[in-house]
Write an enzyme that holds these catalytic residues in place. Structure first.
Site, PDB file in Angstrom:
ATOM      1  N   GLU A  48      19.731  51.221 -55.550  1.00 50.37           N
ATOM      2  CA  GLU A  48      20.358  50.756 -54.310  1.00 50.37           C
ATOM      3  C   GLU A  48      19.980  49.312 -53.996  1.00 50.37           C
ATOM      4  O   GLU A  48      20.784  48.551 -53.486  1.00 50.37           O
ATOM      5  CB  GLU A  48      19.998  51.677 -53.131  1.00 50.37           C
ATOM      6  CG  GLU A  48      20.657  53.045 -53.190  1.00 50.37           C
ATOM      7  CD  GLU A  48      22.188  52.999 -53.193  1.00 50.37           C
ATOM      8  OE1 GLU A  48      22.765  51.979 -52.772  1.00 50.37           O
ATOM      9  OE2 GLU A  48      22.812  53.982 -53.634  1.00 50.37           O
ATOM     10  N   TYR A 131      20.675  50.730 -44.416  1.00 46.70           N
ATOM     11  CA  TYR A 131      21.524  51.248 -45.504  1.00 46.70           C
ATOM     12  C   TYR A 131      20.672  51.934 -46.581  1.00 46.70           C
ATOM     13  O   TYR A 131      20.943  53.067 -46.984  1.00 46.70           O
ATOM     14  CB  TYR A 131      22.355  50.113 -46.141  1.00 46.70           C
ATOM     15  CG  TYR A 131      22.991  50.592 -47.416  1.00 46.70           C
ATOM     16  CD1 TYR A 131      24.114  51.418 -47.371  1.00 46.70           C
ATOM     17  CD2 TYR A 131      22.434  50.304 -48.661  1.00 46.70           C
ATOM     18  CE1 TYR A 131      24.669  51.935 -48.534  1.00 46.70           C
ATOM     19  CE2 TYR A 131      22.973  50.809 -49.818  1.00 46.70           C
ATOM     20  CZ  TYR A 131      24.094  51.623 -49.747  1.00 46.70           C
ATOM     21  OH  TYR A 131      24.624  52.141 -50.888  1.00 46.70           O
ATOM     22  N   ASP A 149      27.408  50.538 -45.856  1.00 47.86           N
ATOM     23  CA  ASP A 149      27.466  49.186 -46.417  1.00 47.86           C
ATOM     24  C   ASP A 149      28.905  48.678 -46.246  1.00 47.86           C
ATOM     25  O   ASP A 149      29.726  49.311 -45.580  1.00 47.86           O
ATOM     26  CB  ASP A 149      27.018  49.182 -47.883  1.00 47.86           C
ATOM     27  CG  ASP A 149      27.967  49.955 -48.782  1.00 47.86           C
ATOM     28  OD1 ASP A 149      28.916  50.581 -48.256  1.00 47.86           O
ATOM     29  OD2 ASP A 149      27.779  49.924 -50.008  1.00 47.86           O
TER      30      ASP A 149
END
Ligand code: SF4
Length: 364
Positions: A48, A131, A149
């Site tokens: 991520e 996020y 996002d």
């Protein structure tokens, strides 16, 4: 408190079928990606962070190499920062790598190497924003948390016809509210990844493939024929241009001089060829600047091809000058004269990798 406008829009959605349509599509159509092989929170975290501002195809080889080199929280926590930057070289946004390592070190010391599964502790770690917190909790731990996002905002802005400007930081909260309302408790991982995957494969920025879309029946923008009007996004500020002289200094043994960047700011702790803003030194005084700053004697100035590199907020224009150095041995910086092969073991930002490629092709 939820915005009444948003509440009305959410009420139009049949949540159960929306979740089912999205999650089934995701499990049937998802791309096979290395970080999806298991639910290891460390791998989810690394992927991520790498995927922020970077495309999936670019990330795959970096991710594989990174996990091979640093396969666990402990391996990354114990690694030398320069090695981590080297493994990140070319991906850009290097503060991501430094923050990740700092956060992983904290997990190692404070949480015994186990990545926390609660939002508060997770979001206190360096570089872990809302996020990433949501992505780790939902994907690795199956906890229903929003992971919003740009992709997710685009998809939901169309499905719910949300008119708020997604370029504004505070707008993300509206989308988080929407996800909290819509997310599946049974499969939060499939739900969040489904939204992300839909944004990447179907509901793309310029030409969404609405006719193939698994959630078309739920999409308010599609039903009103206005999907192209979403998301609402104000224009980003123009990038600032910075013009530098970059100096390639070569000694009698064919070695090149490099220096380390400061430990804060853009590209912190990475390496570079000496550079100076053109507004601070003109061409006529460049050689003197080099001699005074680096305590070297130089001669023979040549012009090498210009290099341009676009970062997210700035554009670098490098006017490259080549100098021969007399008698580098004995100077205070002698240890930073390295052969081209030795240079490649140091982490360099992309514009200098381009310069090294040029030097290799046109060996001097
Ligand atoms: S119908 Fe079109 S606009 Fe709506 S979510 Fe699907 S791809 Fe996006």
């Amino acid at each position: 408190m939820k915005d009444s406008n948003l509440t009305k829009k959410l009420q139009k959605i049949d949540k159960d079928t929306f979740q089912e349509d999205l999650i089934n599509w995701f499990h049937n159509q998802k791309r096979i990606l290395p970080w999806r092989e298991d639910q290891d929170p460390y791998k989810v975290w690394v992927s991520e962070i790498m995927l922020q501002q970077t495309k999936v195809d670019t990330v795959i080889p970096y991710f594989n190499h990174f996990i091979e080199k640093f396969p666990s929280v402990e391996a990354l926590a114990n690694a030398d920062e320069q090695e981590v930057l080297k493994a990140w070289e070319g991906l850009g946004y290097y503060s991501r790598a430094r923050n990740l390592q700092q956060a992983v070190r904290e997990v190692s010391t404070t949480y015994n190497g186990i990545i926390p599964n609660d939002p508060k502790r997770l979001s206190e770690l360096k570089g872990v924003g809302p996020y990433t917190t949501g992505a780790i909790l939902s994907i690795a731990y199956d906890i229903p948390q929003p992971a919003v996002d740009g992709n997710v905002m685009r998809v939901l802005s169309r499905i719910l016809m949300i008119d708020d400007d997604i370029a504004k930081a505070r707008t993300r909260r509206i989308f988080e509210e929407a996800v909290r309302d819509l997310i599946s408790d049974k499969d939060p991982s499939g739900f969040n990844q489904g939204l992300m995957e839909l944004g990447a494969l179907v509901c793309t920025p310029k030409s969404p493939s609405c006719l193939l879309c698994p959630v078309q029946t739920h999409c308010q923008a599609f039903h009103n024929g206005v999907e192209q009007a979403y998301p609402v996004k104000s224009k980003a500020k123009k990038q600032k241009k910075l013009s530098y002289y970059t100096c390639v200094l070569q000694d009698e043994k064919g070695r090149f001089f490099i220096e380390q960047r400061p430990n804060e700011g853009l590209l912190a702790n990475m390496w570079q060829f000496p550079m100076v803003l053109k507004q601070d030194v003109d061409e006529e005084h460049l050689a003197t600047w080099v001699e005074q700053k680096y305590h070297l004697t130089i001669h023979k100035q040549e012009t090498l091809p210009k290099i341009k590199h676009v970062f997210s907020h700035v554009i670098w224009e490098l006017d490259v000058r080549f100098f021969r150095v007399e008698n580098a041995k004995g100077s205070i910086n002698d240890q930073l004269f390295l052969s081209l092969d030795a240079l490649t073991t140091y982490p360099f930002p992309v514009p200098f990798q381009k310069l090294m490629d040029y030097l290799k092709k046109h060996s001097r």
